[in-house]
Design an enzyme around this catalytic site. Structure first.
Site, short mmCIF file in Angstrom:
data_model
loop_
_atom_site.label_atom_id
_atom_site.label_comp_id
_atom_site.label_asym_id
_atom_site.label_seq_id
_atom_site.Cartn_x
_atom_site.Cartn_y
_atom_site.Cartn_z
N ARG A 44 1.13 3.76 -16.53
CA ARG A 44 0.29 3.32 -15.39
C ARG A 44 0.15 4.46 -14.37
O ARG A 44 -0.95 4.74 -13.91
CB ARG A 44 0.89 2.06 -14.74
N LYS A 134 -6.24 -3.95 1.86
CA LYS A 134 -7.25 -4.84 1.27
C LYS A 134 -6.69 -6.25 1.04
O LYS A 134 -5.52 -6.39 0.69
CB LYS A 134 -7.72 -4.27 -0.07
N LYS A 217 -16.07 -5.74 2.31
CA LYS A 217 -16.25 -5.46 0.87
C LYS A 217 -16.86 -6.69 0.20
O LYS A 217 -16.14 -7.59 -0.25
CB LYS A 217 -14.89 -5.11 0.26
#
Ligand code: 13P
Length: 336
Positions: A44, A134, A217
């Site tokens: 990852r 976020k 967003k």
């Protein structure tokens, strides 16, 4: 100009956009398994580090959204991931919600969780170098959905989140995502997205969030992916701008769209049309996950040691998106 406003503008300056590399371990595992790569912590970070250290990062990417695991990982050179991102001239952000769970009272819909202990977690992320965050609320379109309850509870959570984030001197990305799933019309997407976004701003204002220090967003206005009648890129651009003009207060400095399951080219082309027609004061850029990483991931999965080749694929995509954020993209550029 406030610090938060400066940060928001810096992330989106000159056509730069945001790389949404904040897939949870579960989602990242799905993505890696789909290209037959084992989802280990090493793989990852290897994929992500490959993107974060590419040349295109410094030219096209103003901010990177990280996941909790990634922000605590080290790169091959022993740098922290935030140090690498900063070295490339970009700003590190962090996803702070803990995912969308079944909504009590309307159990086919979801409510995003993560408010408990958020102030403390934000303090830690700030110390680790994050300067923006976020939180994603998610809404389905059907005849009955999104329900008033889902619109209200998700907007409330987004506003509580945003207020806490600003208190910790970071810029909140507010992401109310109306999904493309289903066969609804573009008109439905327009009206439901407008209602959802308006409600978010009502709550943000109630919670005294400084709108100059927020990035929105949203999804673009599209027909559901199973709808027979799809609309043109130009119509998507027109409807998206109309929706945002009617529902977003002028103080908001920037809008960074999600790609939401659009192909890389579709997400680029739509953003380009939006910017050709943009007659608002908002910067309109991108905060793409899949539409920035899909081809790079596919290339990388064939040989995870091919750093240069993978970076070339990613740089191309990021450059195309930045051109689209300036309204300067054309399909011929894809083949150069
Ligand atoms: P996509 O661009 O793949 O939709 O991801 C953006 C994102 O951050 C969703 O929360």
């Amino acid at each position: 100009m406030s610090e938060l406003n400066k940060t928001a503008l810096k992330i989106l300056e000159s056509g730069k956009g945001i790389l949404a590399a904040d897939e949870s371990t579960g989602t990242m595992t799905k993505r890696l398994n789909s290209v037959n790569v084992e989802s280990s912590p090493q793989n990852r970070i290897l994929f992500r580090e490959t993107l974060f250290s590419s040349q295109g990062m410094s030219k096209f990417i103003g901010g990177v959204i990280l996941y909790d695991e990634t922000i605590k990982q080290k790169t091959n050179d022993g740098l922290s991931v935030v140090e690498l991102i900063n070295k490339m001239g970009s700003i590190a952000g962090i996803k702070v919600d803990t995912g969308a769970k079944q909504l009590a009272g309307s159990n086919k819909e979801k409510i995003t969780e993560g408010l408990d202990g958020l102030r403390e977690r934000l303090g830690e992320y700030y110390k680790l170098g994050a300067r923006f965050t976020k939180w994603r609320g998610v809404y389905n379109i059907t005849k009955d959905y999104p329900s008033k309850l889902s619109i209200h509870t998700n907007a409330h959570a987004l506003a509580r989140y945003a207020a806490l984030v600003q208190e910790c001197n970071m810029v909140p990305i507010v992401e109310p995502e109306v999904l493309m799933d289903g066969d609804h019309s573009a008109e439905d997407c327009f009206s439901k997205t407008s209602t959802v976004i308006k409600k978010c701003f009502d709550e943000l204002i109630l919670h005294k969030v400084d709108l100059k220090g927020v990035i929105l967003k949203p999804n673009m206005i599209l027909a559901g992916k199973d709808a027979k009648l799809q609309i043109s890129n130009e119509e998507t651009a027109k409807q998206t701008i109309k929706c945002l003009k009617n529902s977003v207060p002028n103080e908001v400095p920037g809008i960074a769209f999600l790609s939401g399951g659009q192909s890389e080219i579709q997400a680029t082309e739509n953003l380009n049309h939006i910017n050709k027609l943009n007659d608002t004061s908002f910067i309109m850029s991108y905060s793409y996950g899949r539409a920035l990483q899909q081809s790079a991931l596919k290339h990388w999965s064939k040989n995870i040691k091919d750093i240069t080749g993978t970076q070339k694929v990613f740089d191309h995509r990021a450059e195309m998106c930045t051109l689209a954020a300036q309204g300067r993209w054309s399909s011929e550029l894809e083949n150069n």
